[in-house]
Design a protein around this motif. Structure first.
Motif, PDB file in Angstrom:
ATOM      1  N   GLU A 121       1.784   3.056   0.274  1.00 49.28           N
ATOM      2  CA  GLU A 121       0.527   3.798   0.193  1.00 49.28           C
ATOM      3  C   GLU A 121       0.589   4.888  -0.878  1.00 49.28           C
ATOM      4  O   GLU A 121      -0.392   5.129  -1.593  1.00 49.28           O
ATOM      5  CB  GLU A 121       0.193   4.413   1.553  1.00 49.28           C
ATOM      6  CG  GLU A 121      -0.241   3.405   2.598  1.00 49.28           C
ATOM      7  CD  GLU A 121      -1.455   2.601   2.155  1.00 49.28           C
ATOM      8  OE1 GLU A 121      -2.430   3.215   1.642  1.00 49.28           O
ATOM      9  OE2 GLU A 121      -1.428   1.366   2.294  1.00 49.28           O
ATOM     10  N   SER A 122       1.722   5.540  -1.015  1.00 50.66           N
ATOM     11  CA  SER A 122       1.868   6.589  -2.031  1.00 50.66           C
ATOM     12  C   SER A 122       1.750   5.996  -3.432  1.00 50.66           C
ATOM     13  O   SER A 122       1.060   6.553  -4.296  1.00 50.66           O
ATOM     14  CB  SER A 122       3.215   7.294  -1.869  1.00 50.66           C
ATOM     15  OG  SER A 122       3.315   7.930  -0.618  1.00 50.66           O
ATOM     16  N   ALA A 123       2.418   4.883  -3.657  1.00 50.03           N
ATOM     17  CA  ALA A 123       2.359   4.252  -4.977  1.00 50.03           C
ATOM     18  C   ALA A 123       0.945   3.784  -5.300  1.00 50.03           C
ATOM     19  O   ALA A 123       0.464   3.962  -6.435  1.00 50.03           O
ATOM     20  CB  ALA A 123       3.335   3.086  -5.041  1.00 50.03           C
ATOM     21  N   PHE A 176      -1.739   7.448   7.131  1.00 49.48           N
ATOM     22  CA  PHE A 176      -0.927   7.679   5.940  1.00 49.48           C
ATOM     23  C   PHE A 176      -0.171   8.995   6.063  1.00 49.48           C
ATOM     24  O   PHE A 176       1.038   9.068   5.800  1.00 49.48           O
ATOM     25  CB  PHE A 176      -1.839   7.682   4.708  1.00 49.48           C
ATOM     26  CG  PHE A 176      -1.122   7.849   3.385  1.00 49.48           C
ATOM     27  CD1 PHE A 176       0.253   7.682   3.264  1.00 49.48           C
ATOM     28  CD2 PHE A 176      -1.851   8.152   2.244  1.00 49.48           C
ATOM     29  CE1 PHE A 176       0.889   7.829   2.034  1.00 49.48           C
ATOM     30  CE2 PHE A 176      -1.226   8.304   1.018  1.00 49.48           C
ATOM     31  CZ  PHE A 176       0.147   8.146   0.917  1.00 49.48           C
ATOM     32  N   ALA A 177      -0.860  10.042   6.496  1.00 45.26           N
ATOM     33  CA  ALA A 177      -0.203  11.347   6.672  1.00 45.26           C
ATOM     34  C   ALA A 177       0.902  11.264   7.714  1.00 45.26           C
ATOM     35  O   ALA A 177       1.992  11.848   7.544  1.00 45.26           O
ATOM     36  CB  ALA A 177      -1.239  12.397   7.074  1.00 45.26           C
ATOM     37  N   GLN A 178       0.647  10.550   8.782  1.00 46.46           N
ATOM     38  CA  GLN A 178       1.655  10.412   9.829  1.00 46.46           C
ATOM     39  C   GLN A 178       2.885   9.664   9.308  1.00 46.46           C
ATOM     40  O   GLN A 178       4.023   9.985   9.662  1.00 46.46           O
ATOM     41  CB  GLN A 178       1.042   9.692  11.029  1.00 46.46           C
ATOM     42  CG  GLN A 178      -0.022  10.532  11.737  1.00 46.46           C
ATOM     43  CD  GLN A 178      -0.864   9.722  12.705  1.00 46.46           C
ATOM     44  OE1 GLN A 178      -0.591   8.550  12.953  1.00 46.46           O
ATOM     45  NE2 GLN A 178      -1.895  10.344  13.251  1.00 46.46           N
ATOM     46  N   VAL A 193       9.830  11.463   5.605  1.00 47.52           N
ATOM     47  CA  VAL A 193       9.684  10.420   4.589  1.00 47.52           C
ATOM     48  C   VAL A 193       9.052  10.979   3.319  1.00 47.52           C
ATOM     49  O   VAL A 193       9.375  10.539   2.211  1.00 47.52           O
ATOM     50  CB  VAL A 193       8.850   9.257   5.161  1.00 47.52           C
ATOM     51  CG1 VAL A 193       8.507   8.242   4.084  1.00 47.52           C
ATOM     52  CG2 VAL A 193       9.602   8.581   6.312  1.00 47.52           C
ATOM     53  N   LYS A 194       8.168  11.960   3.449  1.00 45.27           N
ATOM     54  CA  LYS A 194       7.496  12.535   2.269  1.00 45.27           C
ATOM     55  C   LYS A 194       8.497  13.075   1.257  1.00 45.27           C
ATOM     56  O   LYS A 194       8.235  13.072   0.051  1.00 45.27           O
ATOM     57  CB  LYS A 194       6.534  13.638   2.705  1.00 45.27           C
ATOM     58  CG  LYS A 194       7.196  14.799   3.443  1.00 45.27           C
ATOM     59  CD  LYS A 194       6.174  15.696   4.126  1.00 45.27           C
ATOM     60  CE  LYS A 194       6.832  16.820   4.913  1.00 45.27           C
ATOM     61  NZ  LYS A 194       5.844  17.585   5.704  1.00 45.27           N
ATOM     62  N   LEU A 201       9.067  10.149  -7.298  1.00 40.82           N
ATOM     63  CA  LEU A 201       7.868  10.312  -8.120  1.00 40.82           C
ATOM     64  C   LEU A 201       8.187  10.221  -9.608  1.00 40.82           C
ATOM     65  O   LEU A 201       7.462   9.567 -10.365  1.00 40.82           O
ATOM     66  CB  LEU A 201       7.198  11.647  -7.795  1.00 40.82           C
ATOM     67  CG  LEU A 201       5.969  12.022  -8.622  1.00 40.82           C
ATOM     68  CD1 LEU A 201       4.909  10.929  -8.575  1.00 40.82           C
ATOM     69  CD2 LEU A 201       5.393  13.351  -8.126  1.00 40.82           C
ATOM     70  N   LEU A 202       9.243  10.882 -10.063  1.00 44.55           N
ATOM     71  CA  LEU A 202       9.581  10.821 -11.482  1.00 44.55           C
ATOM     72  C   LEU A 202       9.788   9.381 -11.926  1.00 44.55           C
ATOM     73  O   LEU A 202       9.282   8.956 -12.982  1.00 44.55           O
ATOM     74  CB  LEU A 202      10.833  11.643 -11.766  1.00 44.55           C
ATOM     75  CG  LEU A 202      11.365  11.533 -13.200  1.00 44.55           C
ATOM     76  CD1 LEU A 202      10.365  12.072 -14.199  1.00 44.55           C
ATOM     77  CD2 LEU A 202      12.708  12.234 -13.344  1.00 44.55           C
TER      78      LEU A 202
END
Length: 267
Positions: A121-123, A176-178, A193-194, A201-202
Motif C-alpha cells: 500500500e505504501s509503494a 492501511f494505518a493499522q 511496520v511504518k 523509502l530512499l
C-alpha cells in the motif's frame, strides 16, 4: 572539503556514550520511540534551516557496528566524491540482503510476512501503478538503515513522501494505518511496520526516479547480513549483476537466470 552536517542519533545515555565523536549528536530520548529515527530526522528537516551547499545525514547509533565505518571514513569518501557532484551519497551495508532478493521490500517480507500489506500500500501510494512483486532493485539503488547523506533538495523531496506515510499512520483510522502501526519482531524489540517502510523509502525513490545523482560507498566492502554469506561472494555478485542487466535491458531472461541461480545458491 565538502560541507557536511552529519548527525548521529542517540536515545539514551548509553547510546550517547557510544557515539562517534566525528558526528554531531542528535537527541531522540524520551520522544516518539514508535517512529525510531524518523522522528528526530523529521523534526530537524521541518524546524532547522538547511544550507543549499551542505550535505546532511542522520545516522543511527549502530552505524559503526553495521558498516565498520567511522566518521573520518564518511567524510573522506564524501570529499573524494566531490567531482561527481552527487545529490546523494550512500553507505549501505548488507550487500547479500540486497543481492538475494529482487527488491528490498521482498527482502523485508521474507523474514516478516506481516509487513507485506503495508509495503504494498505504501509503494502504491507513493508510486501509483508500481508492482512490488516484479520491481527489480540492485546495489546501485538499494540502501539499508537510512545510511545516506544528501543535499537539501533531495531531503525535501524525501520528506514530502515520508510525510504522506506519517500522516496516514498518525490518523490511525484506516486498515492501511493499522497495518503501518502494527508491530513486528526485530532484533531491537517489537518495532512498528511504518519504521521499515520509511527505511525503504530512499531505495524506492532511487529505483523509480533516475534523475538523482548517487555516489555509493562500495557495499561489497561492508559487512554482510546473513550468516555464511561470505562463502557465496561470487554468486552474490552474479545475482546483483543479473538484476542490473534485467533493469538495463528489460529482458525477462535475466531474472529467470537470477531465480535459478538463487535456488542453487541458497539451500
Amino acid at each position: 572539503m565538502q560541507k557536511a552536517r552529519i548527525y548521529q542519533i542517540f536515545y539514551s545515555e548509553q547510546t550517547r556514550r557510544n557515539l562517534d565523536a566525528g558526528f554531531i549528536p542528535l537527541n531522540n530520548s524520551n520522544r516518539r520511540p514508535d517512529w525510531c529515527e524518523y522522528w528526530p530526522i523529521r523534526n530537524y528537516l521541518i524546524d532547522e534551516p538547511l544550507d543549499s551547499d551542505t550535505y546532511y545525514g542522520f545516522l543511527s547509533p549502530k552505524f559503526r557496528s553495521k558498516t565498520g565505518l567511522m566518521a573520518a571514513d564518511v567524510h573522506q569518501f564524501l570529499n573524494d566524491s566531490a567531482d561527481a557532484a552527487p545529490d546523494i551519497v550512500t553507505f549501505s551495508p548488507f550487500f547479500d540482503a540486497a543481492a538475494l532478493f529482487p527488491n528490498i521490500f521482498l527482502q523485508g517480507a521474507d523474514s516478516h510476512s506481516e509487513v507485506w500489506p503495508a509495503f504494498v500500500e505504501s509503494a502504491r501510494l507513493l508510486v501509483p501503478g508500481i508492482d512490488l512483486d516484479t520491481l527489480v532493485m540492485d546495489s546501485t539503488n538499494t540502501v539499508f538503515c537510512n545510511y545516506f547523506l544528501a543535499k537539501p533538495p533531495f531531503w525535501r523531496h524525501w520528506l514530502s513522501k515520508a510525510e504522506r506515510i506519517f500522516q496516514i499512520a498518525e490518523q490511525s483510522n484506516t486498515p492501511f494505518a493499522q497495518a503501518l502501526n502494527q508491530t513486528t519482531n526485530h532484533s531491537s524489540g517489537p518495532t512498528a511496520v511504518k519504521v521499515f517502510v520509511i527505511e525503504r523509502l530512499l531505495s524506492l525513490i532511487l529505483a523509480t526516479e533516475p534523475q538523482w545523482r548517487v555516489k555509493s560507498f562500495n557495499p561489497m566492502c561492508l559487512p554482510l547480513n546473513y550468516p555464511g554469506a561470505d562463502r557465496i561472494g561470487e554468486q552474490l555478485i552474479m545475482l546483483d549483476a543479473l538484476k542490473m542487466a534485467a533493469v538495463a535491458t528489460g529482458r525477462s531472461e535475466y531474472m529467470q537466470v537470477f531465480a535459478s541461480l538463487k535456488t542453487r545458491t541458497v539451500k
